[in-house]
Structure formats: structure tokens, C-alpha cells
Design a protein around this motif. Structure first.
Motif, PDB file in Angstrom:
ATOM      1  N   GLY A  23       0.912  -1.173   0.096  1.00 53.87           N
ATOM      2  CA  GLY A  23      -0.066  -0.090  -0.066  1.00 53.87           C
ATOM      3  C   GLY A  23       0.880   1.192   0.087  1.00 53.87           C
ATOM      4  O   GLY A  23       0.444   2.326   0.275  1.00 53.87           O
ATOM      5  N   ILE A  24       2.108   1.227  -0.470  1.00 53.00           N
ATOM      6  CA  ILE A  24       2.923   2.273  -0.373  1.00 53.00           C
ATOM      7  C   ILE A  24       3.138   2.638  -1.677  1.00 53.00           C
ATOM      8  O   ILE A  24       3.774   1.862  -2.550  1.00 53.00           O
ATOM      9  N   GLU A  25       2.755   3.760  -2.078  1.00 46.75           N
ATOM     10  CA  GLU A  25       3.084   4.160  -3.462  1.00 46.75           C
ATOM     11  C   GLU A  25       3.951   5.225  -3.751  1.00 46.75           C
ATOM     12  O   GLU A  25       4.765   5.549  -4.788  1.00 46.75           O
ATOM     13  N   GLU A  26       4.074   6.219  -2.559  1.00 48.72           N
ATOM     14  CA  GLU A  26       4.942   7.363  -2.426  1.00 48.72           C
ATOM     15  C   GLU A  26       5.910   7.330  -1.505  1.00 48.72           C
ATOM     16  O   GLU A  26       5.505   7.000  -0.279  1.00 48.72           O
ATOM     17  N   LEU A  27       7.242   7.557  -1.938  1.00 53.49           N
ATOM     18  CA  LEU A  27       8.131   7.506  -0.692  1.00 53.49           C
ATOM     19  C   LEU A  27       8.404   8.961  -0.001  1.00 53.49           C
ATOM     20  O   LEU A  27       7.978   9.834  -0.713  1.00 53.49           O
ATOM     21  N   TYR A  28       8.571   8.988   1.146  1.00 55.30           N
ATOM     22  CA  TYR A  28       8.820  10.146   1.841  1.00 55.30           C
ATOM     23  C   TYR A  28      10.021  10.907   1.376  1.00 55.30           C
ATOM     24  O   TYR A  28      10.856  10.344   1.018  1.00 55.30           O
ATOM     25  N   PRO A  29      10.008  12.115   1.396  1.00 52.99           N
ATOM     26  CA  PRO A  29      10.866  12.960   0.646  1.00 52.99           C
ATOM     27  C   PRO A  29      12.330  12.521   1.522  1.00 52.99           C
ATOM     28  O   PRO A  29      13.336  12.138   0.385  1.00 52.99           O
ATOM     29  N   PRO A  30      12.686  12.313   2.798  1.00 51.28           N
ATOM     30  CA  PRO A  30      13.904  11.706   3.205  1.00 51.28           C
ATOM     31  C   PRO A  30      14.428  10.505   2.652  1.00 51.28           C
ATOM     32  O   PRO A  30      15.384  10.259   2.453  1.00 51.28           O
ATOM     33  N   GLN A  31      13.378   9.651   2.501  1.00 54.73           N
ATOM     34  CA  GLN A  31      13.449   8.246   1.742  1.00 54.73           C
ATOM     35  C   GLN A  31      14.031   8.384   0.397  1.00 54.73           C
ATOM     36  O   GLN A  31      15.003   7.685  -0.034  1.00 54.73           O
ATOM     37  N   ALA A  32      13.411   9.272  -0.247  1.00 55.34           N
ATOM     38  CA  ALA A  32      13.932   9.566  -1.724  1.00 55.34           C
ATOM     39  C   ALA A  32      15.361   9.773  -1.699  1.00 55.34           C
ATOM     40  O   ALA A  32      16.270   9.427  -2.589  1.00 55.34           O
ATOM     41  N   ILE A  49      17.339  10.883  10.555  1.00 54.26           N
ATOM     42  CA  ILE A  49      15.862  11.435  10.467  1.00 54.26           C
ATOM     43  C   ILE A  49      15.156  10.973  11.661  1.00 54.26           C
ATOM     44  O   ILE A  49      15.368  10.064  12.341  1.00 54.26           O
ATOM     45  N   PRO A  50      13.943  11.786  11.840  1.00 49.26           N
ATOM     46  CA  PRO A  50      13.160  11.524  13.353  1.00 49.26           C
ATOM     47  C   PRO A  50      12.789  10.016  13.246  1.00 49.26           C
ATOM     48  O   PRO A  50      12.641   9.652  12.252  1.00 49.26           O
ATOM     49  N   THR A  51      12.400   9.634  14.420  1.00 42.73           N
ATOM     50  CA  THR A  51      11.695   8.245  14.477  1.00 42.73           C
ATOM     51  C   THR A  51      10.385   8.292  13.618  1.00 42.73           C
ATOM     52  O   THR A  51       9.824   9.314  13.426  1.00 42.73           O
ATOM     53  N   ALA A  52      10.035   6.994  13.297  1.00 43.72           N
ATOM     54  CA  ALA A  52       8.873   6.871  12.466  1.00 43.72           C
ATOM     55  C   ALA A  52       8.717   7.692  11.153  1.00 43.72           C
ATOM     56  O   ALA A  52       7.692   7.865  10.605  1.00 43.72           O
ATOM     57  N   SER A  53       9.969   8.055  10.481  1.00 46.65           N
ATOM     58  CA  SER A  53       9.884   8.623   9.442  1.00 46.65           C
ATOM     59  C   SER A  53      10.466   7.787   8.327  1.00 46.65           C
ATOM     60  O   SER A  53      10.491   8.372   7.136  1.00 46.65           O
ATOM     61  N   GLY A  54      10.451   6.576   8.617  1.00 46.53           N
ATOM     62  CA  GLY A  54      10.825   5.503   7.535  1.00 46.53           C
ATOM     63  C   GLY A  54      12.043   5.008   7.219  1.00 46.53           C
ATOM     64  O   GLY A  54      12.265   4.707   6.164  1.00 46.53           O
ATOM     65  N   LYS A  55      12.739   5.138   8.130  1.00 41.48           N
ATOM     66  CA  LYS A  55      14.240   4.464   8.212  1.00 41.48           C
ATOM     67  C   LYS A  55      14.154   3.021   7.923  1.00 41.48           C
ATOM     68  O   LYS A  55      14.841   2.612   6.684  1.00 41.48           O
ATOM     69  N   THR A  56      13.406   2.321   8.420  1.00 43.41           N
ATOM     70  CA  THR A  56      13.423   0.775   8.016  1.00 43.41           C
ATOM     71  C   THR A  56      12.998   0.603   6.710  1.00 43.41           C
ATOM     72  O   THR A  56      13.674  -0.275   6.201  1.00 43.41           O
ATOM     73  N   LEU A  57      12.044   1.312   6.153  1.00 42.96           N
ATOM     74  CA  LEU A  57      11.863   1.052   4.621  1.00 42.96           C
ATOM     75  C   LEU A  57      12.964   1.281   3.634  1.00 42.96           C
ATOM     76  O   LEU A  57      13.386   0.351   2.763  1.00 42.96           O
ATOM     77  N   VAL A  58      13.871   2.462   3.999  1.00 42.72           N
ATOM     78  CA  VAL A  58      14.909   2.489   3.309  1.00 42.72           C
ATOM     79  C   VAL A  58      15.984   1.328   3.178  1.00 42.72           C
ATOM     80  O   VAL A  58      16.385   0.667   2.474  1.00 42.72           O
ATOM     81  N   VAL A 338      11.203   1.333  20.706  1.00 42.87           N
ATOM     82  CA  VAL A 338       9.915   0.761  20.542  1.00 42.87           C
ATOM     83  C   VAL A 338       8.916   1.629  19.897  1.00 42.87           C
ATOM     84  O   VAL A 338       8.756   2.822  20.096  1.00 42.87           O
ATOM     85  N   ASN A 339       8.158   0.956  18.819  1.00 37.35           N
ATOM     86  CA  ASN A 339       7.304   1.835  17.782  1.00 37.35           C
ATOM     87  C   ASN A 339       5.959   2.002  18.363  1.00 37.35           C
ATOM     88  O   ASN A 339       5.146   1.189  18.152  1.00 37.35           O
ATOM     89  N   LEU A 340       5.706   3.038  19.196  1.00 39.93           N
ATOM     90  CA  LEU A 340       4.490   3.107  20.070  1.00 39.93           C
ATOM     91  C   LEU A 340       4.046   4.434  20.115  1.00 39.93           C
ATOM     92  O   LEU A 340       4.084   5.157  20.939  1.00 39.93           O
TER      93      LEU A 340
HETATM   94  P1  ADP Z   1      11.544   4.298  11.499  1.00 38.51           P
HETATM   95  O1  ADP Z   1      12.373   3.159  11.519  1.00 38.51           O
HETATM   96  O2  ADP Z   1      12.341   5.644  10.910  1.00 38.51           O
HETATM   97  O3  ADP Z   1      11.258   4.824  12.919  1.00 38.51           O
HETATM   98  P2  ADP Z   1       9.611   3.123  10.397  1.00 38.51           P
HETATM   99  O4  ADP Z   1      10.384   2.617   9.352  1.00 38.51           O
HETATM  100  O5  ADP Z   1       9.177   2.198  11.288  1.00 38.51           O
HETATM  101  O6  ADP Z   1      10.089   4.253  10.981  1.00 38.51           O
HETATM  102  O7  ADP Z   1       8.263   3.724   9.682  1.00 38.51           O
HETATM  103  C1  ADP Z   1       7.117   3.921  10.688  1.00 38.51           C
HETATM  104  C2  ADP Z   1       5.846   3.660   9.576  1.00 38.51           C
HETATM  105  O8  ADP Z   1       5.526   4.304   8.571  1.00 38.51           O
HETATM  106  C3  ADP Z   1       5.663   1.997   9.333  1.00 38.51           C
HETATM  107  O9  ADP Z   1       4.547   1.471   9.653  1.00 38.51           O
HETATM  108  C4  ADP Z   1       6.037   2.039   7.801  1.00 38.51           C
HETATM  109  O10 ADP Z   1       5.346   0.827   7.215  1.00 38.51           O
HETATM  110  C5  ADP Z   1       5.424   3.455   7.409  1.00 38.51           C
HETATM  111  N1  ADP Z   1       6.080   3.840   6.099  1.00 38.51           N
HETATM  112  C6  ADP Z   1       7.356   3.831   6.051  1.00 38.51           C
HETATM  113  N2  ADP Z   1       7.731   4.559   4.766  1.00 38.51           N
HETATM  114  C7  ADP Z   1       6.118   4.925   4.181  1.00 38.51           C
HETATM  115  C8  ADP Z   1       6.020   5.659   3.032  1.00 38.51           C
HETATM  116  N3  ADP Z   1       6.616   5.935   2.085  1.00 38.51           N
HETATM  117  N4  ADP Z   1       4.424   5.788   2.984  1.00 38.51           N
HETATM  118  C9  ADP Z   1       3.618   5.508   3.853  1.00 38.51           C
HETATM  119  N5  ADP Z   1       3.792   4.735   5.252  1.00 38.51           N
HETATM  120  C10 ADP Z   1       5.409   4.483   5.109  1.00 38.51           C
END
Ligand code: ADP
Length: 718
Positions: A23-32, A49-58, A338-340
Motif C-alpha cells: 500500500g505504499i506508492e509514494e516515498l517520503y522525501p527523506p527516503q527518496a 531523520i526523526p523516528t517513524a519517518s521511514g528509516k526501516t523501509l530504506v 519501541v514503535n508506540l
Molecule cells: P523509523 O524506522 O524511521 O522509526 P519506520 O520505518 O518504522 O520508522 O516507519 C514507520 C511507519 O511508516 C511504518 O509503519 C512504515 O510502514 C510506514 N512507512 C514507511 N515509509 C512509508 C511511506 N513512504 N509511505 C507510507 N508509510 C510509510
């Protein structure tokens, strides 16, 4: 950037397809920005970058793509065991592409060759460091290291391990460091020859403020009015149907605030919510901490701190994510990892008490707590509010909201870790002489940061002398280091050399006076055991106990003026706890007697298990006496299971821990033979033994479970 565009950066189509399936179509700017930095072509990268801004996906994209394209392995380093499990669950998603994922934590004395079959290996830094020392054959295939929370390089007791891993692999594998925002990210990137992506961008915007006697000063200058107590901020959020996280500075205040808030939160619960919470609370085991947790839970509040057991922690996290729990009061452990997230984060304390008195909590930590505000997908914005008590609100605003986080400093010079790391360089990593040692140390962040070779040499020299003097290593006529078996084993066992020295010095006393308390005190007196602290009111009792037991100890009781005196009493207290444990004192009673939490007990037991094992291994190198070795091995098993000798045969069976073993024994089933001969219906009468357990036992014996009445089959065992 659209996910599809990743194709032009060379990302495998399968990866793109699966990300879109999520369900992810668009990358967040810092991810890009990160993915365009060259990291996909093998460049090193620090992503701050701050927590929850998508480091794991990168990290996932880089890892999976690299494995699909080039083969080889990726190692994902985490700071905590609990996070390793969390990441494992997340990464399992990629098994669809045939990627094999494994987690490894614990047991520091193994090369874990089985990991050779996996593509992604998730490990704590300590575990991976120990794998490097064991020269696991698959290490040569590691092509990518991802260091999650790489800013923990600056943590006092654990930073050195991570720094050394990176120093070892800097030239051998690609490095991707994921970091919170720190003051000197450039310096870190420079050291690793890495690109740097820094950003303050967040998926949910963050509004920060300071609360002072009913006035809430927002960062944009606006002021909001509330009743004067800070808990009005909690009530206000609940009225908006939002959740709250409250950070406090001690475990006890987390518990206290949870119970206090409970009284005000309860009326916001719906009937079904109340029922569910009661059910969750009733299912928790009964311990002193859990009793408080149960009481809070029934009112829609929970506390979260390092003293909670693993199970309790995940129950609390799960129920908060579901929205059942409305408020969590937590110590800062929760902000790390912990992601909470919650809509509103309240920071009650900005000071904490440490060995050196009261001090300000670092900006880095407060900002990480604030970063927990705002639930992506649920909230348009998150709010983080600091409570001003004695301090002026404008000072807090300046320091924590507009201020810069601290710089990161190498902790390599922390003596305990440096000692252990230098030994490892000589015994496990082939460093042949002092010159080579210094050459290696020049690769560290410590050197990169301070450029002070003289200081480094001085410290290293002192440690090398210590290692020579105590026969960890020797030196030949050409000044070449020669690792000695004692040193090699110490390093593989992942011990602080000082612990190993203490063990060796005690062997003689151990042989003349083998006894559990003496051994436990020995374990407790090493720098590798997290011994309990002594409270003033306990001093006298523990000292009396020490005098009473003096003939069992391998050390004299120090004078009370001695600076070691208090520490000694703490060690005796820890030894006494271990003695209670192997004498089958119930867990709840231990927690109460020593005024500790489940998490603390398990940490001590885990450390005692590892130290007992290590003591035995080192003793084996010293022309050991057979009966002493037997005594130690048996004591080790008793520590592992928490039982008296007579139960050891039963605890060797699967699923049979200290409680079930005792129940079986008291019911007359004293040996494996007794169990094999017994009728299933007889065994089922024993407390804690249900059909599931019996099935496992019979499976273990290699026979099928004889028919048992259907009614029994439905009984759930606990
Ligand atoms: P971090 O590791 O930076 O703390 P996460 O990688 O855990 O943050 O990301 C937090 C949430 O955001 C996760 O549920 C992840 O699936 C979601 N996420 C990451 N990248 C995107 C994106 N480009 N679009 C929508 N959701 C995203």
C-alpha cells in the motif's frame, strides 16, 4: 518520489511490486533523498531523520535489492533483544521472494554456523561482536551492515562494541547507519566515508510546547489555558478521543502516576473496553509489580519500564496499539526503539538522578521522546508537551525545543570495554604487535574524533601490561604478541578480562571450599554481573548475613570505611538472591524480598547463567579437579532451572520447569522412569500438567500418548 521510479535507480522489480502491495506508492522525501544518495550502488550512508519517518523501509529496500542482485548476506544490528524480534516479524514479509531471515541473540560462545544458510541476520551488537570473535565461516559473505540506532555509539556501556564492529568491517562491507538526529552527524559520516542525509521531515507534523501552571506555551508563540495541574492535559486529550504517553524519570513514578491517572481515565472507557481490559489484567501472573499493573489496566492506564517482564511488555504495547489502553506512563526506555506513537506526549521530568546526583536529561533523549507524538494514518499532527516545574518555561523551550541535540562521543575509552576489545584484537583478530594494535585503533571513531594518538597509546599500553601480567597474552623476544589459551577463551566467552582474572584468582579457594554462596558471590563481584544495590535500611541485615556466612565466602568482608564496602554488600545481596532461587523460593517472594521487578530478576539470572558457564569453561583450562567440575556443572543447572538437586532429572525434560517439576516430585513422580511407568490419568492429576504437556513428554520419549478422555483434552494448561 513514486515507488515506481525506483526502477530508474536500479531497484529490482520484485521489490517495487511488493512495496506497492503493502500500500505504499509514494516515498517520503527523506527516503527518496537517501535512496538517491548512491546507497543503492554500494556507497555507505548515514541516515539521520526523526523516528517513524521511514528509516526501516530504506534499509529494507537497500538490503533486499543487494541480496537479489549480488547475493551475499546483510547483517542488521539492533541495540536490544526485543527489537531484534520486532524487526524479524517485519522482515519476514520478504520471505515471499525467497529471502531467508534469522535472528540471533544470547549465547556468546558459539560460531552459529547454521546462520550460513540465511540472507539477513538480525543480531544485537554484542552477539555479532561475539560471532566475529568466533570467526564464523559465513562472516566473509557479509556485504552489508545496517546499524540501527547508530547514535548509540555514544552510550557509555555499550557504545564501544558497536564502534569496534564498524571499525572491523568499515573496509570490508557496505555500511548503512540509521540514526536519530544528533549534533555531529557530519563527523560520524566522515569517519565511515559515508554520504549523509539529514532531515527534520516527519510524516505527521509535530507541535511542541511547554506547560507551566495551567498555561501552555506553544512553540509558535500562542498560549492555551488549562486547569493548573498537568494531568488536565491528559483529560483534554481523552476528551478528544486521543491517546497519551507520559514520560517520567523513574520506574516508581511511572507506576505511581499510572495508578493516580487511572482514577481519572476510567470514566472514558466503554463497557466492552472495560471488560476486555479486565480480562487482560486477570490473565497476568501475580507478582508485586503486576498487581499494580493489573489495577491500572482495569482503568485504562498502564506503565511501561525495564522492570516489566517480556510478556507484560508486549501485552501493554499491543493493547495500546489497539486503543484499549488510553494512557501509558513510561520511563525513557520506551522512547528508544519501541514503535508506540500517541497523539500527545507529555514529558513530566527533564531531570533524573544518577550516580552523580541530579542532572538534565540530554536533548537527544527528550527529542526522541517528543518524536513519539503523532500516529501516522490516525493523526494530522502530534503534540509534545514538556512540563515546567521549578524551571522557567522559556529556558526549557530554548534548551529542548529550539536547541540542538548533543554531539556524539566515542566511548571506546570506557575502560571495561576497551580492555575487552584490545584482548580480542590480539587473541582473535590477529593483531601481532603494539604497532599493529595502534594501526587498528587509528581506524576507530575515537581516533577520528580526537586525533590524539598519544592518549590512545597510553591507555592501550596500560591494558596490554595488564593482559601480560595476568597471562592473557605473552610477548616474545621480537616484541610479538602471543595469545595464551586463557586469553583466547576469555575473549571467546565475551568476558571482561577483569572478570576472568577474578575467576582465576578464586580457583584455589573454590577447590578447598566449594559451596553455592561462595560461587555466587564470586559471580556477583565481577564487573560483568549487574549486582543489586543496597538500600540504607538493608545494610545492617545484609552485613549480619555476611558475617554469619563469612566462612563460605572467598573474600574477606571489607571495612566499612572502605569504598568497596557498599558494593560488597550489594554483591552479597545478589548472591543471597541466587541462593534463594536455587532453593526454590517462589518468584513472587524473591521479587518482594529484594524489592525488584521481574525484568531485573531475569536479567540477573541470565547473567548468572552465562557467568557460571564461563567460570566452568575457564576452570577447565586450569588442570581441573573432577569433583569440582561436577559440582560446578550441577550448580549451573540449578541456576538455569532454579531448583534443588533432586529435581534436576525432571527439569531435563521438555516443558518441565521449576514449578511443574516440584509438583511432579511431590506427587511421587521423582524420576523419568516414574513418569514413563505412570498412567497418563495419574499424571494429569498433577498441578500444571495438562494434555499438551503430556503429549510433548511422550513425544520426547518416542511413544504416542495413550487415549485420554476427551473432556480432559479440552482443559487448557497454564
Ligand atoms: P523509523 O524506522 O524511521 O522509526 P519506520 O520505518 O518504522 O520508522 O516507519 C514507520 C511507519 O511508516 C511504518 O509503519 C512504515 O510502514 C510506514 N512507512 C514507511 N515509509 C512509508 C511511506 N513512504 N509511505 C507510507 N508509510 C510509510
Amino acid at each position: 518520489m513514486r515507488v515506481e521510479e525506483l526502477k530508474s535507480l536500479g531497484v529490482d522489480e520484485r521489490v517495487i511490486r511488493l512495496i506497492r502491495e503493502r500500500g505504499i506508492e509514494e516515498l517520503y522525501p527523506p527516503q527518496a533523498e537517501a535512496l538517491k544518495s548512491g546507497v543503492l550502488n554500494g556507497k555507505n550512508l548515514i541516515l539521520a531523520i526523526p523516528t517513524a519517518s521511514g528509516k526501516t523501509l530504506v534499509a529494507e529496500i537497500v538490503m533486499i535489492n543487494k541480496i537479489l542482485r549480488e547475493g551475499g548476506k546483510a547483517v542488521y544490528l539492533v541495540p536490544l533483544k526485543a527489537l531484534a524480534e520486532e524487526k524479524y516479524k517485519e522482515f519476514k514479509f520478504w520471505e515471499k521472494l525467497g529471502i531467508r531471515i534469522a535472528v540471533t541473540t544470547g549465547d556468546y560462545d558459539s560460531a552459529e554456523e547454521w546462520l550460513g544458510r540465511y540472507d539477513i541476520i538480525i543480531a544485537t551488537s554484542e552477539k555479532f561482536d561475539s560471532l566475529l570473535r568466533h570467526k564464523s565461516p559465513w562472516i566473509k559473505d557479509v556485504k552489508l551492515i545496517i546499524a540501527d540506532e547508530v547514535h548509540l555509539l555514544g552510550s557509555y556501556d555499550r557504545g564501544a562494541t558497536l564502534e569496534m564492529i564498524l571499525a572491523h568491517l568499515r573496509d570490508k562491507a557496505q555500511i548503512l547507519g540509521l540514526s536519530a538526529t544528533i549534533g555531529n552527524a557530519e563527523e560520524l559520516a566522515e569517519w565511515l566515508n559515508a554520504e549523509l542525509v539529514v532531515s527534520e521531515w516527519r510524516p505527521v507534523s509535530l507541535k511542541r510546547g511547554v506547560f507551566h501552571h495551567g498555561q501552555l506555551f506553544w512553540e509558535d508563540g500562542s498560549i492555551e489555558k488549562f486547569p493548573s495541574q498537568w494531568d488536565s492535559l491528559v483529560i483534554d486529550a481523552l476528551k478528544k478521543d486521543k491517546q497519551v504517553l507520559v514520560f517520567v524519570n523513574t520506574r516508581r513514578s511511572a507506576e505511581k502516576e499510572a495508578l493516580l491517572l487511572g482514577g481519572k481515565v476510567q470514566r472514558f472507557l466503554s463497557k466492552p473496553e472495560e471488560r476486555r481490559l479486565k480480562q487482560i489484567a486477570d490473565e497476568l501472573e501475580s507478582t508485586p509489580t503486576n498487581e499494580k499493573l493489573k489495577e491500572a489496566l482495569k482503568k485504562g492506564v498502564a506503565f511501561h519500564h525495564a522492570g516489566l517482564g517480556r510478556e507484560e511488555r508486549s501485552i501493554v504495547e499491543e493493547a495500546f496499539r489497539e486503543g484499549l489502553i488510553k494512557v501509558i506512563t513510561a520511563t525513557p526506555t520506551l522512547s528508544a526503539g519501541v514503535n508506540l506513537p500517541a497523539y500527545r506526549v507529555i514529558i513530566r521530568d527533564t531531570k533524573r538522578y544518577s550516580n552523580f546526583g541530579w542532572s538534565d536529561i540530554p536533548v537527544l533523549e527528550i527529542q526522541q521522546m517528543m518524536g513519539r507524538a503523532g500516529r501516522p494514518k490516525y493523526d494530522k499532527e502530534g503534540q509534545a508537551i514538556i512540563i515546567a516545574k521549578t524551571e522557567k518555561p522559556e529556558d526549557l523551550m530554548k534548551r529542548y525545543i529550539f536547541g540542538k541535540p548533543e554531539n556524539l562521543f566515542s566511548m571506546l575509552s570506557n575502560e571495561a570495554s576497551f580492555r575487552s576489545q584490545i584482548l580480542a584484537l590480539i587473541t582473535n583478530f590477529g593483531v601481532k604487535n603494539f604497532r599493529e594494535l595502534i594501526e587498528f585503533l587509528e581506524k576507530t571513531f575515537y581516533y577520528h574524533q580526537r586525533k590524539n594518538l598519544e592518549a590512545l597509546e597510553g591507555k592501550a599500553k596500560d591494558i596490554v601490561y595488564f593482559l601480560l601480567e595476568n597471562e592473557f597474552i605473552d610477548i616474545d623476544l621480537n616484541d610479538q604478541f602471543m595469545p595464551l589459551p586463557f586469553g583466547i577463551r576469555t575473549s571467546q566467552l565475551y568476558l571482561d578480562p577483569l572478570t576472568a582474572k577474578k575467576f582465576k584468582d578464586a580457583f584455589e579457594k573454590l577447590e578447598t571450599n566449594p559451596n553455592p554462596l561462595g560461587v555466587f558471590h564470586l559471580l556477583a563481584s565481577t564487573p560483568d554481573m549487574a549486582s543489586l544495590r543496597i538500600r540504607r535500611k538493608e545494610q545492617e541485615d545484609i552485613l549480619d548475613y555476611a558475617y554469619e556466612m563469612e566462612s563460605y565466602l572467598y573474600q574477606n568482608i571489607p571495612y566499612w570505611e572502605d569504598y568497596k564496602f557498599e558494593k560488597f554488600l550489594g554483591e552479597v545481596k545478589t548472591a543471597k538472591l541466587l541462593l534463594d532461587w536455587i532453593n526454590e523460593v517462589p518468584e513472587a517472594r524473591i521479587l518482594e524480598t529484594y524489592d525488584i521487578d521481574t525484568g531485573d530478576l531475569y536479567r540477573i539470572l541470565e547473567l548468572a547463567d552465562w557467568l557460571m558457564y564461563s567460570l566452568i569453561e575457564l576452570y577447565k583450562l586450569s588442570s581441573p579437579k573432577k569433583e569440582i567440575l561436577e559440582f560446578l556443572k550441577q550448580l549451573h543447572l540449578r541456576v538455569k532451572y532454579g531448583v534443588r538437586e533432586e529435581l534436576l532429572e525432571l527439569t531435563s525434560l521438555p516443558m518441565i520447569g521449576r514449578k511443574r517439576a516440584r509438583a511432579l516430585y511431590n506427587a511421587g513422580f521423582k524420576s523419568i522412569e516414574d513418569i514413563v511407568k505412570a498412567k497418563p490419568s495419574e499424571l494429569l492429576k498433577v498441578e500444571g500438567i495438562g494434555v499438551g504437556i503430556l503429549e510433548k513428554l511422550y513425544q520426547h520419549f518416542g511413544v504416542e500418548l495413550p487415549k485420554v478422555k476427551a473432556k480432559k483434552k479440552q482443559e487448557e494448561e497454564r
